[in-house]
Design a protein around this motif. Structure first.
Motif, short mmCIF file in Angstrom:
data_model
loop_
_atom_site.label_atom_id
_atom_site.label_comp_id
_atom_site.label_asym_id
_atom_site.label_seq_id
_atom_site.Cartn_x
_atom_site.Cartn_y
_atom_site.Cartn_z
N ILE B 173 46.05 42.22 35.09
CA ILE B 173 45.12 43.43 35.40
C ILE B 173 44.62 44.25 34.09
O ILE B 173 43.35 44.36 33.82
CB ILE B 173 45.30 44.36 36.52
CG1 ILE B 173 45.63 43.50 37.70
CG2 ILE B 173 44.44 45.35 36.49
CD1 ILE B 173 46.10 44.21 39.09
N GLY B 176 42.36 42.75 31.74
CA GLY B 176 40.91 42.64 32.14
C GLY B 176 40.55 41.23 32.77
O GLY B 176 39.56 40.75 32.92
N TYR B 177 41.59 40.45 32.90
CA TYR B 177 41.18 39.14 33.72
C TYR B 177 40.69 39.35 35.22
O TYR B 177 41.10 40.55 35.74
CB TYR B 177 42.66 38.14 33.92
CG TYR B 177 43.19 37.69 32.47
CD1 TYR B 177 42.40 36.80 31.79
CD2 TYR B 177 44.18 38.34 32.17
CE1 TYR B 177 43.06 36.31 30.52
CE2 TYR B 177 44.63 37.94 30.59
CZ TYR B 177 43.99 36.66 29.93
OH TYR B 177 44.31 36.32 28.98
N SER B 178 39.77 38.67 35.51
CA SER B 178 39.05 39.03 36.77
C SER B 178 39.23 37.56 37.76
O SER B 178 38.78 37.62 39.09
CB SER B 178 37.57 39.17 36.71
OG SER B 178 36.94 37.91 35.94
N ASP B 179 40.03 36.66 37.11
CA ASP B 179 40.23 35.48 37.94
C ASP B 179 41.76 34.83 37.51
O ASP B 179 41.83 34.39 36.55
CB ASP B 179 39.05 34.36 37.69
CG ASP B 179 39.21 33.41 38.49
OD1 ASP B 179 40.31 33.09 39.32
OD2 ASP B 179 38.29 32.28 38.42
N HIS B 206 43.05 45.32 43.81
CA HIS B 206 41.92 45.23 42.94
C HIS B 206 40.91 43.99 43.66
O HIS B 206 41.01 42.80 43.24
CB HIS B 206 42.61 44.62 41.55
CG HIS B 206 43.17 45.80 40.81
ND1 HIS B 206 42.63 46.65 40.04
CD2 HIS B 206 44.70 46.24 41.25
CE1 HIS B 206 43.73 47.48 39.54
NE2 HIS B 206 44.56 47.15 40.21
N ASN B 208 38.16 43.28 43.50
CA ASN B 208 37.21 42.46 42.70
C ASN B 208 37.84 41.55 41.64
O ASN B 208 36.98 40.75 41.15
CB ASN B 208 36.32 43.37 41.70
CG ASN B 208 37.49 44.36 40.84
OD1 ASN B 208 38.63 44.69 41.55
ND2 ASN B 208 36.94 44.71 39.83
N ILE B 209 39.18 41.31 41.84
CA ILE B 209 39.68 40.24 41.11
C ILE B 209 40.05 39.17 41.77
O ILE B 209 40.55 39.15 43.18
CB ILE B 209 41.15 40.63 40.52
CG1 ILE B 209 40.93 41.90 39.43
CG2 ILE B 209 41.74 39.59 39.76
CD1 ILE B 209 42.04 42.40 38.81
N ARG B 210 39.64 37.88 41.63
CA ARG B 210 39.84 36.71 42.41
C ARG B 210 41.34 36.18 42.09
O ARG B 210 41.62 36.12 41.15
CB ARG B 210 38.70 35.57 41.96
CG ARG B 210 38.90 34.30 42.74
CD ARG B 210 38.01 33.36 42.50
NE ARG B 210 38.27 32.14 43.31
CZ ARG B 210 37.69 30.81 42.86
NH1 ARG B 210 36.90 30.97 41.74
NH2 ARG B 210 38.18 29.90 43.47
N THR B 339 44.84 51.77 34.11
CA THR B 339 44.94 50.60 35.06
C THR B 339 46.41 50.57 35.15
O THR B 339 46.88 50.61 36.56
CB THR B 339 44.55 49.18 34.56
OG1 THR B 339 43.30 49.40 34.02
CG2 THR B 339 44.54 48.34 35.64
#
Lengths: 343, 343
Positions: B173, B176-179, B206, B208-210, B339
């Motif tokens: 997280i 900044g990984y979102s997936d 989180h 918004n993270i896949r 974060t």
DNA sequence: GAAAAAATTGCAACCGGTTGCAAAAGACTT
DNA sequence: AAGTCTTTTGCAACCGGTTGCAATTTTTTC
């Protein structure tokens, strides 16, 4: 807490000898008696005490498994195989870690105190003095991964390091390298010396090939890497025979760090064929040491020794084979055969 | 052949008890007597038989070292540390390889026959049933690398796998990984389950993270590679938390084979910090499991148990730490702190 | 220097089994 | 059914140590 022979005897209403006999095979017991005893034993959850019986029989079924190679991943496989093979033969490995031991005396004492039936020394770097010390203490000894000689003082099972040096040399020659290096393990290890000897002997037939050699100070990644960095800093050869696989992988790392490519800029051939060598991101061309056979043969020799302790020491030498992967330039088809044949 | 107590007694002209006493500390012997006995013993090259003495003392100083992890290089280090630590305490490791054993009964019998003083189970994949079986047979047990719980049935020393799952999640997280993906070890292993649990729990904060997850079928290079190849074939995530280091290295290989880069195209974080993770050509970012401390603590617990067998079972949990290397994209300075703090 | 206390020593039984030997039980003959 | 040959069984000694106890020696005390 644990039940004894006597408990079973009482419960079954028979003598202690009777119980002992039903648990030692080859002893004279009637079927009726055996059933009776086994029933009582099962009810009590009895299992005989191997140590107590060793007192009178003189056999503990304990085998000392002695090594100082606790950093080379290949030895995990060695331990795996040894322990399984021993267990299958109803023997128990008593592990002895000799990592920073230089004097055999204390390990001999340790093993004698536990009356091991025999000792398997699994090491390519322990000096022969250790095996001899065990033998002199009266224990059957097999030195696996040791240096086979024509008149061994203890049983030795291993590969012909001189021949594997030649093999590496022939392989490099066949691939047309004209400037090669021997990047050995610790200079004092007999395995290093023998491999170098074979390597140079073979190269001597090819005076037009330039040959140099140097040594890393351990069979380890870091030692291999460091030595290769040193070599790269100053006029490296085209290809190297690395002391073993871990060391060679260290060398590969060094080459990568200098932004050179393998086998394009530098070729490497290792020795061992450890699991990792086959990993796709390593893909090391290497000489396979037949671990399976070495272990199996060592155990076989050990069980023979247990039957006949006076058996004369024997060397068992296993052949190695080249495992082609991606760290040497490919064979040049035509001349290759000829060159190999001449070797 | 080996000399006995009696031989020494005769040579020294004293009773057998006297000899026995000079070799057991805490026993009452005069200095004169001790010297006399030691002299005779030295002349004969006598050393006491530990097995015989175990008969009356009830202690063999033998510790069963039980494992089924003979393929993960990290365990070579584990064995190294365990054997050394045991030797230092004058205990001897009896190695038991449970690689393809599914039923505890026979290993219990094996260890009971040799009256081991205790059992160290060193495994992250053996089901708790094994440790319990040993305990039920009346042996002090410490399960190293096991699953600590709040009411353990045997002593357990290990890491908090749930927390390490969270830690991995927070790390991804923060970068900044979102997936992201969880690429676990065998689904049935409790360690895998716990790590997944922690990973998902943290990710739940989180939305918004896949997040996806899947499992390799072993903690091995090949299993990791295979699973990663499968993932890469169909819409992979940006970064993965690998089940352990070997598995992660397998995944790295797969990524390389598909001509993708790390961390550019895909990020990986492993777990263990095995030696190899630090190798420059691997350079794996990972979560370090404090093996040293786990082993030391296990041995400490074991020696406590030997003193007081009724000691209540205890869980010892060690913290892990992130080891930053090169397989994750770098931290983004500003948001990162925030974060992390929120996790 | 004798009595009391403490330390040392040897005897003998025991730990959990095994095994040679002789007695007891079974199997075979006749 | 008695005699002979095998097989089975139990006794008792032993394997290499340890240890409680009582006897002996040494040390302390007065």
């Amino acid at each position: 807490m644990p039940k004894t022979l006597k408990d079973v005897a009482i419960r079954a209403g028979v003598s202690r000898s009777a119980v002992s006999r039903t648990f030692t095979d080859g002893a004279s017991v009637s079927d009726k008696m055996r059933r009776r005893v086994l029933k009582a034993a099962a009810e009590l959850g009895y299992s005989p005490n191997a140590l107590a019986s060793s007192l009178t029989t003189g056999r503990t079924k304990l085998i000392g498994l002695v090594s100082n190679n606790f950093h080379n991943p290949i030895f995990l496989e060695v331990f795996d195989r040894f322990t399984r093979a021993l267990q299958e033969k109803d023997l128990r490995p008593l592990l002895v870690n000799l990592s920073d031991e230089t004097d055999p005396a204390s390990s001999v004492r340790m093993l004698r105190q536990y009356s091991v039936d025999g000792v398997v020394v699994a090491s390519s770097t322990l000096p022969p003095g250790f095996s001899k010390a065990f033998r002199d203490a009266g224990m059957p000894v097999v030195h696996a991964f040791g240096r086979p000689t024509s008149s061994p003082e203890v049983h030795v099972v291993g590969i012909d390091n001189i021949e594997s040096g030649r093999m590496a040399a022939r392989t490099l020659i066949a691939r047309g390298y004209s400037d090669v290096g021997f990047l050995g393990g610790p200079e004092t290890a007999t395995s290093t010396q023998d491999r170098l000897h074979g390597f140079l002997a073979e190269m001597a037939n090819h005076p037009n090939i330039r040959v140099r050699h140097s040594f890393a100070d351990a069979y380890s990644f870091e030692a291999g890497r460091r030595e290769m960095l040193r070599l790269l800093a100053d006029d490296p050869a085209q290809a190297y025979f690395g002391g073993d696989d871990v060391l060679s992988i260290g060398a590969l790392s060094a080459i990568g760090e200098c932004n050179l490519t393998v086998p394009g800029d530098i070729g490497i051939i290792g020795l061992n064929d450890m699991e990792m060598a086959a990993w796709q991101n390593i893909n090391l061309t290497t000489i396979r040491q037949p671990i399976r056979h070495i272990v199996a043969s060592s155990i076989e020799l050990m069980t023979e020794m247990l039957k006949d302790p006076d058996r004369l020491p024997e060397s068992r030498i296993f052949a190695c084979e080249i495992v082609e992967r991606g760290t040497l330039r490919p064979l040049k088809a035509p001349e290759a055969g000829a060159t190999l044949a001449s070797g």
